[in-house]
Motif scaffolding. Sequence first.
Motif, PDB file in Angstrom:
ATOM      1  N   THR A   1      -3.579   0.136  -8.560  1.00 50.88           N
ATOM      2  CA  THR A   1      -3.766   1.495  -8.046  1.00 50.88           C
ATOM      3  C   THR A   1      -4.477   1.428  -6.701  1.00 50.88           C
ATOM      4  O   THR A   1      -5.260   0.508  -6.440  1.00 50.88           O
ATOM      5  CB  THR A   1      -4.612   2.382  -8.994  1.00 50.88           C
ATOM      6  OG1 THR A   1      -5.849   1.720  -9.253  1.00 50.88           O
ATOM      7  CG2 THR A   1      -3.900   2.667 -10.291  1.00 50.88           C
ATOM      8  N   LEU A   2      -4.188   2.404  -5.872  1.00 53.56           N
ATOM      9  CA  LEU A   2      -4.907   2.522  -4.609  1.00 53.56           C
ATOM     10  C   LEU A   2      -6.308   3.049  -4.866  1.00 53.56           C
ATOM     11  O   LEU A   2      -6.502   3.909  -5.730  1.00 53.56           O
ATOM     12  CB  LEU A   2      -4.211   3.510  -3.679  1.00 53.56           C
ATOM     13  CG  LEU A   2      -2.980   3.059  -2.923  1.00 53.56           C
ATOM     14  CD1 LEU A   2      -2.445   4.210  -2.082  1.00 53.56           C
ATOM     15  CD2 LEU A   2      -3.273   1.868  -2.049  1.00 53.56           C
TER      16      LEU A   2
ATOM     17  N   GLY B   1       1.998   6.150  -6.978  1.00 55.31           N
ATOM     18  CA  GLY B   1       0.845   6.874  -7.506  1.00 55.31           C
ATOM     19  C   GLY B   1       1.061   8.374  -7.462  1.00 55.31           C
ATOM     20  O   GLY B   1       0.708   9.091  -8.400  1.00 55.31           O
ATOM     21  N   ARG B   2       1.663   8.861  -6.371  1.00 61.79           N
ATOM     22  CA  ARG B   2       1.962  10.301  -6.264  1.00 61.79           C
ATOM     23  C   ARG B   2       2.962  10.732  -7.335  1.00 61.79           C
ATOM     24  O   ARG B   2       2.973  11.888  -7.739  1.00 61.79           O
ATOM     25  CB  ARG B   2       2.495  10.626  -4.877  1.00 61.79           C
ATOM     26  CG  ARG B   2       1.391  10.530  -3.820  1.00 61.79           C
ATOM     27  CD  ARG B   2       1.879  10.886  -2.478  1.00 61.79           C
ATOM     28  NE  ARG B   2       2.194  12.326  -2.456  1.00 61.79           N
ATOM     29  CZ  ARG B   2       2.630  12.962  -1.388  1.00 61.79           C
ATOM     30  NH1 ARG B   2       2.791  12.319  -0.256  1.00 61.79           N
ATOM     31  NH2 ARG B   2       2.893  14.245  -1.436  1.00 61.79           N
TER      32      ARG B   2
ATOM     33  N   ARG C   1      -6.037   4.772   0.081  1.00 65.65           N
ATOM     34  CA  ARG C   1      -5.304   5.990   0.458  1.00 65.65           C
ATOM     35  C   ARG C   1      -5.652   6.393   1.894  1.00 65.65           C
ATOM     36  O   ARG C   1      -4.777   6.775   2.678  1.00 65.65           O
ATOM     37  CB  ARG C   1      -5.610   7.124  -0.515  1.00 65.65           C
ATOM     38  CG  ARG C   1      -4.838   7.017  -1.822  1.00 65.65           C
ATOM     39  CD  ARG C   1      -5.007   8.245  -2.703  1.00 65.65           C
ATOM     40  NE  ARG C   1      -6.393   8.464  -3.106  1.00 65.65           N
ATOM     41  CZ  ARG C   1      -7.007   7.823  -4.099  1.00 65.65           C
ATOM     42  NH1 ARG C   1      -6.352   6.917  -4.799  1.00 65.65           N
ATOM     43  NH2 ARG C   1      -8.256   8.080  -4.393  1.00 65.65           N
ATOM     44  N   GLU C   2      -6.923   6.300   2.220  1.00 67.65           N
ATOM     45  CA  GLU C   2      -7.378   6.658   3.561  1.00 67.65           C
ATOM     46  C   GLU C   2      -6.785   5.720   4.619  1.00 67.65           C
ATOM     47  O   GLU C   2      -6.451   6.153   5.724  1.00 67.65           O
ATOM     48  CB  GLU C   2      -8.912   6.596   3.609  1.00 67.65           C
ATOM     49  CG  GLU C   2      -9.518   7.163   4.856  1.00 67.65           C
ATOM     50  CD  GLU C   2     -11.043   7.176   4.762  1.00 67.65           C
ATOM     51  OE1 GLU C   2     -11.683   6.549   5.625  1.00 67.65           O
ATOM     52  OE2 GLU C   2     -11.570   7.806   3.825  1.00 67.65           O
TER      53      GLU C   2
ATOM     54  N   VAL D   1      -3.878   3.913   4.280  1.00 65.12           N
ATOM     55  CA  VAL D   1      -2.412   3.878   4.346  1.00 65.12           C
ATOM     56  C   VAL D   1      -1.804   5.168   4.889  1.00 65.12           C
ATOM     57  O   VAL D   1      -0.740   5.129   5.513  1.00 65.12           O
ATOM     58  CB  VAL D   1      -1.793   3.499   2.985  1.00 65.12           C
ATOM     59  CG1 VAL D   1      -1.810   4.649   1.994  1.00 65.12           C
ATOM     60  CG2 VAL D   1      -0.376   2.963   3.178  1.00 65.12           C
ATOM     61  N   GLN D   2      -2.425   6.301   4.692  1.00 65.67           N
ATOM     62  CA  GLN D   2      -1.806   7.556   5.138  1.00 65.67           C
ATOM     63  C   GLN D   2      -1.518   7.598   6.638  1.00 65.67           C
ATOM     64  O   GLN D   2      -0.410   7.950   7.032  1.00 65.67           O
ATOM     65  CB  GLN D   2      -2.617   8.754   4.666  1.00 65.67           C
ATOM     66  CG  GLN D   2      -2.400   8.988   3.175  1.00 65.67           C
ATOM     67  CD  GLN D   2      -3.159  10.186   2.648  1.00 65.67           C
ATOM     68  OE1 GLN D   2      -4.382  10.211   2.655  1.00 65.67           O
ATOM     69  NE2 GLN D   2      -2.419  11.173   2.192  1.00 65.67           N
TER      70      GLN D   2
ATOM     71  N   LEU E   1       0.819  -1.220   0.000  1.00 66.70           N
ATOM     72  CA  LEU E   1       0.000   0.000   0.000  1.00 66.70           C
ATOM     73  C   LEU E   1       0.850   1.267   0.000  1.00 66.70           C
ATOM     74  O   LEU E   1       0.593   2.201  -0.764  1.00 66.70           O
ATOM     75  CB  LEU E   1      -0.955   0.008   1.193  1.00 66.70           C
ATOM     76  CG  LEU E   1      -2.046  -1.070   1.195  1.00 66.70           C
ATOM     77  CD1 LEU E   1      -2.809  -1.041   2.515  1.00 66.70           C
ATOM     78  CD2 LEU E   1      -2.985  -0.903   0.014  1.00 66.70           C
ATOM     79  N   ALA E   2       1.874   1.312   0.843  1.00 61.67           N
ATOM     80  CA  ALA E   2       2.719   2.501   0.916  1.00 61.67           C
ATOM     81  C   ALA E   2       3.499   2.698  -0.381  1.00 61.67           C
ATOM     82  O   ALA E   2       3.673   3.831  -0.839  1.00 61.67           O
ATOM     83  CB  ALA E   2       3.666   2.412   2.113  1.00 61.67           C
TER      84      ALA E   2
ATOM     85  N   PHE F   1       1.123   4.041  -2.872  1.00 63.70           N
ATOM     86  CA  PHE F   1       0.851   5.434  -2.546  1.00 63.70           C
ATOM     87  C   PHE F   1       1.950   6.324  -3.125  1.00 63.70           C
ATOM     88  O   PHE F   1       1.674   7.308  -3.819  1.00 63.70           O
ATOM     89  CB  PHE F   1       0.738   5.617  -1.026  1.00 63.70           C
ATOM     90  CG  PHE F   1       0.431   7.021  -0.604  1.00 63.70           C
ATOM     91  CD1 PHE F   1      -0.847   7.537  -0.713  1.00 63.70           C
ATOM     92  CD2 PHE F   1       1.435   7.828  -0.097  1.00 63.70           C
ATOM     93  CE1 PHE F   1      -1.137   8.836  -0.326  1.00 63.70           C
ATOM     94  CE2 PHE F   1       1.158   9.133   0.300  1.00 63.70           C
ATOM     95  CZ  PHE F   1      -0.128   9.635   0.184  1.00 63.70           C
TER      96      PHE F   1
END
Length: 162
Positions: free
Chosen positions: A109-110, A59-60, A115-116, A118-119, A52-53, A56
């Motif tokens: 993709t997340l 993806g960014r 995203r919610e 993993v952040q 997930l990270a 993330f």
Amino acid sequence: MTTVAMYCFCMTIAAAGPTPGYLVWRLSNKWRVSVDRALVSFGLTHAQYVVLASLFGMGRAGQQPSQRELADQTGLEPLYVSKLARTLEADGLIERTRDPEDSRTMRLTLTAAGREAVQPAIAVVQALLDRLLAPLGGRNSPRTRSFVQDLTALLDTSLDLH
């Protein structure tokens, strides 16, 4: 090598101190266990967090990696990434889609839920990393930069015996 065998091996060279391999193994296990414990409240394992990270961050950067690219990025086995991706997809945290140019390739993709999820986990792992690196002067210290260079050199070294 089993824990007992590793312990016995290290004991045979006790006069010289622990081997670098043993210390790398111990640090790796300490980190994995610490991250697993820190992430339990998020319902994530260390391996799931890594996927997930990584997604993330990629993806960014505008990337939508294939499962193989993610495996290469994370150092996880491709088959394990595939298994993790299916589980994370079933949990609604990632989407797996076929690459339009190669139907054998799955792109990852997340989702918004991913995203919610993993952040806040990233923040917890970053705090844990800060604790780990404090004896070296912190995340941005010269000792840590040197340590990262040494670890990178070791990771770039092939261990293939063939």
